[in-house]
Scaffold this motif. Structure first.
Motif, short mmCIF file in Angstrom:
data_model
loop_
_atom_site.label_atom_id
_atom_site.label_comp_id
_atom_site.label_asym_id
_atom_site.label_seq_id
_atom_site.Cartn_x
_atom_site.Cartn_y
_atom_site.Cartn_z
N GLY A 15 3.66 -7.80 -2.52
CA GLY A 15 3.84 -6.52 -3.16
C GLY A 15 3.96 -5.39 -2.15
O GLY A 15 4.60 -4.56 -2.47
N LEU A 16 2.80 -5.29 -1.36
CA LEU A 16 2.87 -4.37 -0.23
C LEU A 16 4.15 -4.25 0.79
O LEU A 16 4.55 -3.02 1.08
N LEU A 18 7.32 -5.32 -0.17
CA LEU A 18 8.22 -4.90 -1.17
C LEU A 18 7.95 -3.29 -1.31
O LEU A 18 9.04 -2.68 -1.15
N ALA A 19 6.92 -2.84 -1.39
CA ALA A 19 6.62 -1.39 -1.47
C ALA A 19 7.12 -0.47 -0.18
O ALA A 19 7.60 0.69 -0.17
N THR A 22 10.66 0.32 -0.25
CA THR A 22 11.08 1.48 -1.41
C THR A 22 11.51 0.72 -2.63
O THR A 22 12.26 1.11 -3.42
N PHE A 23 10.78 -0.52 -3.24
CA PHE A 23 11.42 -1.09 -4.39
C PHE A 23 10.36 -0.50 -5.43
O PHE A 23 9.32 -0.04 -5.28
N LEU A 25 7.57 0.18 -8.45
CA LEU A 25 6.53 -0.38 -8.63
C LEU A 25 6.37 -1.64 -9.32
O LEU A 25 5.74 -2.58 -9.09
N CYS A 28 7.51 -4.66 -7.52
CA CYS A 28 6.67 -5.22 -6.38
C CYS A 28 5.33 -5.87 -7.19
O CYS A 28 4.92 -6.82 -6.64
N GLY A 32 4.66 -9.97 -6.71
CA GLY A 32 3.22 -10.18 -6.24
C GLY A 32 2.38 -11.20 -7.07
O GLY A 32 1.70 -12.14 -6.89
#
Length: 67
Positions: A15-16, A18-19, A22-23, A25, A28, A32
């Motif tokens: 998740g982090l 992908l964040a 700049t995907f 929320l 992400c 995750g």
């Protein structure tokens, strides 16, 4: 418990990651959660297999075979 913690760490890491690229929320979080569930399932299945293998190799100590 170890499978849960490892799965949680893998899910958070993805998740982090992908964040970082700049995907959105929602994407992400979804990635995750999916990775957590897959990782947890695989690790838990492996652990159950190890427990079954261990149980087959244990010698019976109680009740004794003399009775």
């Amino acid at each position: 418990m170890i499978a849960f913690i490892t799965g949680m760490l893998a899910g958070v890491f993805v998740g982090l990651l992908l964040a970082l690229f700049t995907f959105p929320l929602l994407a992400c979080m979804s990635a995750g959660i999916v990775l957590f569930l897959v990782s947890f399932g695989i690790l838990q299945r492996y652990q159950w297999g190890q427990w079954k293998r261990l149980e087959r190799n244990l010698t019976l100590l109680f009740p004794s075979k003399l009775l």
